[in-house]
Design a protein around this motif. Structure first.
Motif, PDB file in Angstrom:
ATOM      1  N   THR A 107      -2.644   4.838  14.933  1.00  0.00           N
ATOM      2  CA  THR A 107      -3.521   4.819  14.060  1.00  0.00           C
ATOM      3  C   THR A 107      -2.973   4.790  12.383  1.00  0.00           C
ATOM      4  N   GLY A 108      -1.745   5.213  12.271  1.00  0.00           N
ATOM      5  CA  GLY A 108      -1.479   5.436  11.077  1.00  0.00           C
ATOM      6  C   GLY A 108       0.200   5.541  10.993  1.00  0.00           C
ATOM      7  N   GLY A 109       0.756   5.702   9.725  1.00  0.00           N
ATOM      8  CA  GLY A 109       2.020   5.684   9.601  1.00  0.00           C
ATOM      9  C   GLY A 109       2.887   6.861  10.133  1.00  0.00           C
ATOM     10  N   ALA A 112       3.563   5.950  13.654  1.00  0.00           N
ATOM     11  CA  ALA A 112       4.424   5.090  13.895  1.00  0.00           C
ATOM     12  C   ALA A 112       5.994   5.842  13.808  1.00  0.00           C
ATOM     13  N   VAL A 113       6.070   6.523  12.625  1.00  0.00           N
ATOM     14  CA  VAL A 113       7.498   7.229  12.514  1.00  0.00           C
ATOM     15  C   VAL A 113       7.723   7.850  13.760  1.00  0.00           C
ATOM     16  N   GLU A 114       6.517   8.925  14.220  1.00  0.00           N
ATOM     17  CA  GLU A 114       6.883   9.804  15.225  1.00  0.00           C
ATOM     18  C   GLU A 114       6.984   8.870  16.556  1.00  0.00           C
ATOM     19  N   TYR A 142       9.869  10.133   1.876  1.00  0.00           N
ATOM     20  CA  TYR A 142       8.491  10.815   2.697  1.00  0.00           C
ATOM     21  C   TYR A 142       8.111   9.819   3.785  1.00  0.00           C
ATOM     22  N   HIS A 143       8.153  10.361   5.111  1.00  0.00           N
ATOM     23  CA  HIS A 143       8.072   9.445   6.349  1.00  0.00           C
ATOM     24  C   HIS A 143       6.609  10.096   6.967  1.00  0.00           C
ATOM     25  N   GLY A 144       6.055  10.988   6.503  1.00  0.00           N
ATOM     26  CA  GLY A 144       4.770  11.336   7.106  1.00  0.00           C
ATOM     27  C   GLY A 144       5.032  12.826   7.556  1.00  0.00           C
ATOM     28  N   THR A 145       3.917  13.539   8.107  1.00  0.00           N
ATOM     29  CA  THR A 145       3.501  14.971   8.137  1.00  0.00           C
ATOM     30  C   THR A 145       3.561  15.550   9.488  1.00  0.00           C
ATOM     31  N   GLN A 219      12.290   3.189  -1.761  1.00  0.00           N
ATOM     32  CA  GLN A 219      11.906   4.440  -1.171  1.00  0.00           C
ATOM     33  C   GLN A 219      10.793   5.101  -2.309  1.00  0.00           C
ATOM     34  N   ASN A 220       9.561   5.452  -1.831  1.00  0.00           N
ATOM     35  CA  ASN A 220       8.577   5.774  -2.541  1.00  0.00           C
ATOM     36  C   ASN A 220       8.626   7.005  -3.307  1.00  0.00           C
ATOM     37  N   ALA A 221       8.950   8.197  -2.379  1.00  0.00           N
ATOM     38  CA  ALA A 221       8.764   9.441  -3.055  1.00  0.00           C
ATOM     39  C   ALA A 221      10.034   9.590  -3.807  1.00  0.00           C
ATOM     40  N   VAL A 251       5.662   1.417   5.926  1.00  0.00           N
ATOM     41  CA  VAL A 251       4.438   1.738   5.751  1.00  0.00           C
ATOM     42  C   VAL A 251       3.774   1.612   4.584  1.00  0.00           C
ATOM     43  N   ILE A 252       4.444   1.590   3.408  1.00  0.00           N
ATOM     44  CA  ILE A 252       4.029   0.850   2.320  1.00  0.00           C
ATOM     45  C   ILE A 252       4.676  -0.547   1.872  1.00  0.00           C
ATOM     46  N   CYS A 253       5.839  -0.720   2.402  1.00  0.00           N
ATOM     47  CA  CYS A 253       6.775  -1.845   1.932  1.00  0.00           C
ATOM     48  C   CYS A 253       6.550  -3.158   2.751  1.00  0.00           C
ATOM     49  N   ALA A 277       1.783   0.705   8.608  1.00  0.00           N
ATOM     50  CA  ALA A 277       0.510   0.995   8.600  1.00  0.00           C
ATOM     51  C   ALA A 277      -0.229   0.565   7.254  1.00  0.00           C
ATOM     52  N   LYS A 278      -1.051   1.584   6.598  1.00  0.00           N
ATOM     53  CA  LYS A 278      -1.624   1.238   5.514  1.00  0.00           C
ATOM     54  C   LYS A 278      -2.130  -0.291   5.115  1.00  0.00           C
ATOM     55  N   GLY A 279      -1.294  -1.171   4.432  1.00  0.00           N
ATOM     56  CA  GLY A 279      -2.014  -2.553   4.303  1.00  0.00           C
ATOM     57  C   GLY A 279      -2.433  -3.574   5.179  1.00  0.00           C
TER      58      GLY A 279
END
Ligand SMILES: Cc1ncc(COP(=O)(O)O)c(C=O)c1O
Length: 448
Positions: A107-109, A112-114, A142-145, A219-221, A251-253, A277-279
């Motif tokens: 359902t999200g980034g 996906a990473v997990e 940043y790869h998620g929470t 890399q975003n962060a 997830v962003i790129c 994810a995202k876009g």
């Protein structure tokens, strides 16, 4: 607390800031703009959260969601399938680089990473290398929470409260050339050094214990660190040398953000897994995916085998329908090519800001940029924690929004402003962004 925030617990938000005042509430969007509950218009310089790639107010994406909800609102992908997931997985497999042909929806980034870390572990157990469980990723990335993704994330402030994390998350330097600790005068040599830091980490840990390397294309962060020339090619060689999987966390790129469907295509490397994810739906419905190579599903195709992992809403029919409509829209409007065509103008417009003393570095690719702010341009001296707090939260975040620009002023690393507009943005939006930033950053300089 203000009435509207009595019950809502916002994400990554200092809720105390809204004890008295009211929270900015966005009620409507159209193209690259959004409007708040007072009717004020803002340029959405971040596409929501690097997400609304097709822009706001796309009726056809909303219609696709409604049509699917009428037809089949929900069915899981647990031992059953539904047509939109089958079709979208096929469309995605046609767009991905090489043999990344298996799409595991989430359902999200973070999921996906997990999922990618779990696949790497499970895969290696099935092929007789059960010790391989560690993952290498970069400081500040940043790869998620969720707990696994958080262990891959390298932002100390996001990790500290939740320790101990999942063991085996190894960190290596990122590709911050502006503050290169080595080879600061040679971008290519710096890239080789940064890539070899991954090899050194794998050696240190014991190659037989390392499962995967997780990297974002840009890399975003820390503020949009692009990859130095040759970096990913070297990382690919290193992963092959040690039998480690290369996971491209896009997830962003992906979905046009860098001017290609996938960031790996932009930099010309072949990952073993892409997380995205995202876009993917331009944010009209939540969806993410882990996209794996043919080799990785092989052991799971044997009799009696399965990937023991799943998510109720992963590959939700409504989200998959929106994902398909989003791709139709991308193709019809040539959005990815539009980014390729206009990215140099975006860069050139942002680079005009170099004449401001506070602007140290303008970096990024495609429609994804970071502007690093410095105290002293000549020495590249950055702000201390207290100054940064005053600059980012005390002034910039509020002043930019007040001036009609929604973007991100961030100090997970050194202070940066981040921009990632909808892929439909043109020179008109670039100019508006530049003018607002010029005005607000000039005022910020005078406050320091
Ligand atoms: C590279 C990367 N990976 C993972 C994530 C986590 O995605 P989500 O917030 O959808 O869980 C993000 C979110 O920004 C991200 O940028």
């Amino acid at each position: 607390m203000g009435k509207e925030t009595d019950h809502l617990w916002m994400h990554f938000t200092r809720m105390g800031a809204y004890r008295e005042g009211s929270v900015p509430t966005i009620v409507r969007g159209e193209g690259t703009y959004v409007w708040d509950s007072n009717g004020k218009r803002y340029l959405d310089g971040l596409a929501g959260l690097f997400t609304v790639n097709a822009g706001h107010g796309r009726a056809e994406l909303a219609d696709a969601a409604a049509k699917q909800a009428h037809e089949l609102a929900y069915f899981p992908l647990w031992s059953y399938a539904h047509p939109k997931a089958i079709e979208l997985a096929g469309r995605i497999a046609e767009l991905t680089p090489g043999d990344l042909n298996r799409v595991f929806f989430t359902t999200g980034g973070s999921e996906a990473v997990e999922s990618a870390w779990k696949l790497a572990r499970s895969y290696f157990k099935k092929v007789g290398q059960p010790l391989r469980h560690k993952v290498v990723s970069r400081y500040l990335a940043y790869h998620g929470t969720s707990m696994g993704a958080l262990s891959i994330t390298g932002v100390p402030a996001f990790r500290a409260e939740f320790e101990p994390l999942v063991p085996g998350g190894i960190k290596v330097p990122n590709t911050n050339f502006y503050r290169a600790p080595e080879h600061g005068d040679d971008y290519e040599a710096f890239g080789v050094w940064a890539a070899e830091e991954i090899a050194r980490a794998i050696e240190r840990e014991g190659p037989e214990t390392v499962a995967a390397v997780f990297l974002e294309p840009v890399q975003n962060a820390g503020g949009c660190f692009p990859a130095p020339p040759g970096y990913f090619q070297r990382v690919r060689e290193i992963c092959d040398r040690y039998g480690v999987l290369l996971v491209s966390d896009e997830v962003i790129c992906s979905w046009g953000r860098l001017g290609e469907y996938f960031g790996a295509q932009y930099y010309g490397y072949q990952p073993d897994i892409i997380t995205t994810a995202k876009g993917m739906t331009s944010g009209y419905s939540p969806l993410g995916a882990m996209i794996a190579s043919d080799r990785l599903i092989e052991p799971f195709l044997a009799d009696g085998q399965m990937f023991a992992h799943g998510i109720t809403f992963g590959g939700h029919p409504v989200s998959c329908a929106v994902g398909l409509a989003n791709l139709d829209l991308f193709e019809r409007e040539g959005l990815v090519g539009h980014v390729r065509e206009h990215a140099p103008a975006f860069r050139a417009t942002l680079e005009k800001l170099y004449d401001l003393p506070i602007v140290g570095d303008v970096r990024g690719e495609g429609y994804f940029y970071g502007i690093e702010l410095v105290k002293d341009k000549a020495t590249r001296e950055t702000f201390n924690a207290e100054e940064s707090e005053r600059l980012i939260r005390g002034f910039l975040s509020g002043a930019l929004f007040e001036a009609g620009l929604y973007c991100r002023a961030d100090d997970r690393g050194d202070p940066v402003i981040q921009l990632s507009p909808a892929l439909t943005a043109t020179q008109q939006q670039f100019d508006e962004i530049e003018q607002i930033l010029r005005d607000v950053l000039t005022r910020a300089s005078s406050l320091l």
